[in-house]
Design an enzyme around this catalytic site. Structure first.
Site, PDB file in Angstrom:
ATOM      1  N   GLN A  43      42.855  41.157  49.875  1.00 58.63           N
ATOM      2  CA  GLN A  43      43.730  41.009  48.700  1.00 58.63           C
ATOM      3  C   GLN A  43      44.245  39.573  48.594  1.00 58.63           C
ATOM      4  O   GLN A  43      44.743  39.015  49.571  1.00 58.63           O
ATOM      5  CB  GLN A  43      44.893  42.016  48.806  1.00 58.63           C
ATOM      6  CG  GLN A  43      45.785  42.071  47.587  1.00 58.63           C
ATOM      7  CD  GLN A  43      45.094  42.638  46.337  1.00 58.63           C
ATOM      8  OE1 GLN A  43      44.209  43.483  46.426  1.00 58.63           O
ATOM      9  NE2 GLN A  43      45.483  42.155  45.177  1.00 58.63           N
ATOM     10  N   LYS A  99      44.724  51.187  44.962  1.00 58.08           N
ATOM     11  CA  LYS A  99      43.308  51.235  45.361  1.00 58.08           C
ATOM     12  C   LYS A  99      43.088  52.325  46.422  1.00 58.08           C
ATOM     13  O   LYS A  99      42.142  53.111  46.340  1.00 58.08           O
ATOM     14  CB  LYS A  99      42.873  49.860  45.909  1.00 58.08           C
ATOM     15  CG  LYS A  99      42.781  48.789  44.818  1.00 58.08           C
ATOM     16  CD  LYS A  99      42.718  47.360  45.362  1.00 58.08           C
ATOM     17  CE  LYS A  99      42.770  46.368  44.193  1.00 58.08           C
ATOM     18  NZ  LYS A  99      42.823  44.948  44.597  1.00 58.08           N
ATOM     19  N   ASP A 130      34.210  42.679  45.977  1.00 60.34           N
ATOM     20  CA  ASP A 130      34.967  41.849  45.036  1.00 60.34           C
ATOM     21  C   ASP A 130      34.052  40.868  44.300  1.00 60.34           C
ATOM     22  O   ASP A 130      34.448  40.308  43.272  1.00 60.34           O
ATOM     23  CB  ASP A 130      36.013  41.024  45.808  1.00 60.34           C
ATOM     24  CG  ASP A 130      37.429  41.481  45.562  1.00 60.34           C
ATOM     25  OD1 ASP A 130      37.696  42.049  44.497  1.00 60.34           O
ATOM     26  OD2 ASP A 130      38.273  41.242  46.451  1.00 60.34           O
TER      27      ASP A 130
END
Ligand code: GUN
Length: 302
Positions: free
Chosen positions: A98, A54, A121
């Site tokens: 994460q 990412k 997200d």
């Protein structure tokens, strides 16, 4: 007959091309790059790989990125205060924590602490609810990637029976929320299955589009697939492989060799949904920045 391969890598490339203009406009308008913060707690090797990918993609596209790495023993409060300070940080348009988190951290509370306006997200309950009622703010990256692959790949779910195997909050449930909507490239009849669904092969065999997101290597076998179905494999599983340099290789939730003989189209692992997840994270970050500063942004699916 062998299936057409739906290349996530190729469609992700189209997303990056789509983002070039808005990234340039943002730079001219607000004299900074869109900014993404990624919070990694602990040293899970798979998470480390994903976070690195990412961050690298941000650098490649001209997106500012900050990686905050906390010790595996970091307290719940420490993670919360990291998220709260990123909420206040004007250089940051998107925050990603994460997952999975270590057991001392309560995942739901940490997700709740992310500002819904920076929740790239799409995991905050506000954004989960908005997706379900059909007015999304941020669509979760993997489900968004699956949707874009179907739409851009020429496999519109409209009028089709879509069967999803896997009911996670990150993948299965949001894909259901998207594809059941009354809108273009959706309008599907959607069945959400899981490990306790009776007669699972019978249900999966009724799918025009089968989406595997159960997290078990090679779980979907040829006898579970209708000839001519479109098969999307969301799984990324490590299996032992003594021939490989690092002792493992990545496989999906679908037994690729056998299923690709009867499906009409299939996504590979790697090179399928994985690259799309990263592309949609970049997309959501640029979208977030464009919204916050009223910079025009053309949606990828109109
Ligand atoms: N872990 C596995 N997939 C994801 C994802 O899409 N977002 C976050 N934050 N963590 C993950």
């Amino acid at each position: 007959m062998s299936a057409v391969i739906i290349s996530g890598k190729e469609i992700a490339g189209d997303i990056y091309a789509h983002l070039a203009d808005p990234i340039k406009s943002i730079g001219e308008r607000i004299e900074r790059q869109p900014g993404l913060a990624v919070v990694l707690v602990g040293d899970n090797p798979a998470s480390q790989v994903y976070v690195r990918m990412k961050t690298r993609m941000c650098q490649k596209l001209g997106i500012y990125s900050e990686q905050i790495t906390l010790d595996a023993k970091a307290s719940h409060e420490e993670v919360l205060s990291t998220v709260r300070s990123l909420n206040e940080n004007h250089a940051i348009d998107g925050i990603l924590v994460q997952l999975p988190l270590p057991p001392q951290c309560t995942e739901s509370e940490i997700i709740d602490a992310i500002s819904p306006d920076k929740d790239v997200d799409g995991f905050h309950p506000m954004n989960v609810g908005r997706l379900l009622i059909g007015s999304p703010a941020f669509i979760p990256c993997t489900p968004f990637g699956v949707w874009v692959m179907l739409a851009k790949g020429g496999f519109s779910p409209e009028g089709k029976h879509v069967v999803i195997v896997g009911r996670s909050n990150i993948v299965g449930k949001p894909i259901f929320s998207i594809l059941c909507q009354k809108m273009k490239y959706a309008n599907a009849t959607v069945t959400l299955c899981h490990s306790r669904t009776p007669n699972l092969p019978e249900v999966t065999r009724s799918a025009d589009i089968l989406i595997a997101a159960i997290g078990r290597a090679n779980f979907i076998t040829a006898d579970m697939v209708k000839p001519g179905a479109v098969v999307i494999d969301v799984g990324i599983n490590r299996v032992d492989d003594t021939d490989s340099e690092n002792g493992y290789r990545l496989v999906g939730d679908v037994s690729y060799d056998e299923v690709s003989q009867i499906a009409s189209a299939i996504t590979p692992v790697p090179g399928g949904v994985g690259p799309m997840t990263i592309a949609m994270l970049m997309y959501n970050t640029v979208l977030s920045c464009s919204r916050r500063y009223s910079v025009p942004f053309v949606p990828i699916i109109k």
